[in-house]
Design a protein around this motif. Sequence first.
Motif, PDB file in Angstrom:
ATOM      1  N   PRO A   1      -7.103 -12.339   7.181  1.00 33.80           N
ATOM      2  CA  PRO A   1      -7.608 -11.025   6.779  1.00 33.80           C
ATOM      3  C   PRO A   1      -7.732 -10.086   7.991  1.00 33.80           C
ATOM      4  N   PRO A   2      -7.527  -8.792   7.792  1.00 33.32           N
ATOM      5  CA  PRO A   2      -7.300  -8.111   6.510  1.00 33.32           C
ATOM      6  C   PRO A   2      -5.846  -8.132   6.033  1.00 33.32           C
ATOM      7  N   VAL A   3      -4.896  -8.550   6.905  1.00 32.50           N
ATOM      8  CA  VAL A   3      -3.487  -8.541   6.509  1.00 32.50           C
ATOM      9  C   VAL A   3      -3.259  -9.496   5.334  1.00 32.50           C
ATOM     10  N   HIS A   4      -3.836 -10.706   5.428  1.00 30.08           N
ATOM     11  CA  HIS A   4      -3.676 -11.688   4.356  1.00 30.08           C
ATOM     12  C   HIS A   4      -4.216 -11.151   3.035  1.00 30.08           C
ATOM     13  N   THR A   5      -5.381 -10.533   3.080  1.00 26.67           N
ATOM     14  CA  THR A   5      -6.020 -10.011   1.863  1.00 26.67           C
ATOM     15  C   THR A   5      -5.105  -9.003   1.176  1.00 26.67           C
ATOM     16  N   ARG A   6      -4.545  -8.103   1.974  1.00 29.71           N
ATOM     17  CA  ARG A   6      -3.652  -7.073   1.424  1.00 29.71           C
ATOM     18  C   ARG A   6      -2.391  -7.699   0.827  1.00 29.71           C
ATOM     19  N   LEU A   7      -1.763  -8.617   1.550  1.00 25.72           N
ATOM     20  CA  LEU A   7      -0.532  -9.242   1.054  1.00 25.72           C
ATOM     21  C   LEU A   7      -0.788 -10.029  -0.218  1.00 25.72           C
TER      22      LEU A   7
ATOM     23  N   GLU B   1       7.860  -7.681   4.771  1.00 22.87           N
ATOM     24  CA  GLU B   1       6.831  -8.412   4.022  1.00 22.87           C
ATOM     25  C   GLU B   1       7.402  -9.003   2.739  1.00 22.87           C
TER      26      GLU B   1
ATOM     27  N   ASP C   1      -0.227  -0.638  -5.079  1.00 23.67           N
ATOM     28  CA  ASP C   1      -1.667  -0.667  -5.333  1.00 23.67           C
ATOM     29  C   ASP C   1      -2.287   0.500  -4.577  1.00 23.67           C
TER      30      ASP C   1
ATOM     31  N   ARG D   1      -3.131  -9.655  -2.391  1.00 25.88           N
ATOM     32  CA  ARG D   1      -3.434  -8.748  -3.501  1.00 25.88           C
ATOM     33  C   ARG D   1      -2.148  -8.172  -4.093  1.00 25.88           C
ATOM     34  N   LEU D   2      -1.247  -7.722  -3.222  1.00 26.30           N
ATOM     35  CA  LEU D   2      -0.003  -7.135  -3.707  1.00 26.30           C
ATOM     36  C   LEU D   2       0.885  -8.176  -4.396  1.00 26.30           C
TER      37      LEU D   2
ATOM     38  N   ASP E   1      -0.144   1.647  -1.809  1.00 19.33           N
ATOM     39  CA  ASP E   1       0.252   0.608  -0.860  1.00 19.33           C
ATOM     40  C   ASP E   1       1.378  -0.230  -1.457  1.00 19.33           C
TER      41      ASP E   1
END
Length: 398
Positions: A90-96, A229, A220, A98-99, A223
């Motif tokens: 996180p925060p990169v993991h959280t964003r990926l 990615e 999202d 989620r998407l 984003d």
Amino acid sequence: MRFDPWSPEFVAHPYDAYAELRQRPVTFFEPTGQWLVARHADVNALLRDRRLGRSYLHVATHTEFGRPEDPAFLDPFWRVIRAGMLDVEPPVHTRLRRLVSRAFTPRMVEALRPKVAAIATGLVEDFVARGGGDLVAEVAEPLPVTVIAEMLGVPEADRHLLRPWSADICGMYELNPSVETQRTAVRAAEEFSGYLSELARARRADPGDDLISALALVADGGDTLTEEELVGTCVLLLNAGHEATVNVTGIGWWSLFRNPAELERLRADHGLLPTAIEELMRWDTPLQMFERWVLEDISVGGVDIPRGAEVALLFGSANRDPEVFAEPDRLDLGRRENPHISFGAGIHFCLGAPLARIELAESFGALLRLAPRLELAAEPTWRPGYVIRGLTALEVRV
């Protein structure tokens, strides 16, 4: 037996060594510079502990962490791998996550069940018609590769490329990989990345009813996934999405042949299949080790482990811990209380676990129905890898 991940004997049966390791909270393993964590409670807790991470690069440089810089020739490999969610925090993991979760939904996965069942049935029918053969190469491997390729929208003519690319990339997850293994992984990552980039660009321009199109279009709040990615995510989905299924199938049937009373129990009652699959994953685990970096000083069982250290969480040992599992060395296909951690835990819990369970249920179910007297034709050998563990082949007769 001592912990020796490069020994074929240890790879085939690491469980006596694990029983010794569980006598201590942690053990420092000099050859890899890692702290081995063998008890279920500790492994489970550290998987969820935010003071550890799959990477440390979001909080420190290699130099600040006392680690050497990555060799320049590995740049193409890490560019692909660190664009997926497994090796970031996180925060990169959280964003990926989620998407990706917006495209790779539980509903989408469950809707695949009829297709998975049809593919599994077809593979097994052909296998039975041939009188048997190598169960790994002819059933275990093609099923998840076909499923994930169809999900992603990889044309049938190109699917033969996927398994070799995946196997070569996964070689980097073994302990102290050789330079040759590293260069092979780089080449596979470059080829796979180039192929998927071209496919992703085509799908952005002309979307289809497939996961690459969904990932290319997912958004999202404005984003979206970058091309890197998207490619990193597809590489991860293929690697993680079929390595586990292939190895659980091969090792699972080998486990059943070694426990004939339990095999007969399953043949007599196919309703046991859901608990049987969970038990086969627990009893002889394909993913034996999951490594994490210590981002802040921690203590495990009274042993202090400093920031900058690496812990090796031993899934196979945790899954045989007598503190959690009654008679842990006994294969019990009806085991109800089975909190195994073969899919991990915490934020890195396997996103593809629901799909893997569907594939395993349909594959084992088809073999039980269509090859009810399946028997071992030759004792199998193990691949040399320890971290991602599997059989080279499983020769059987129907």
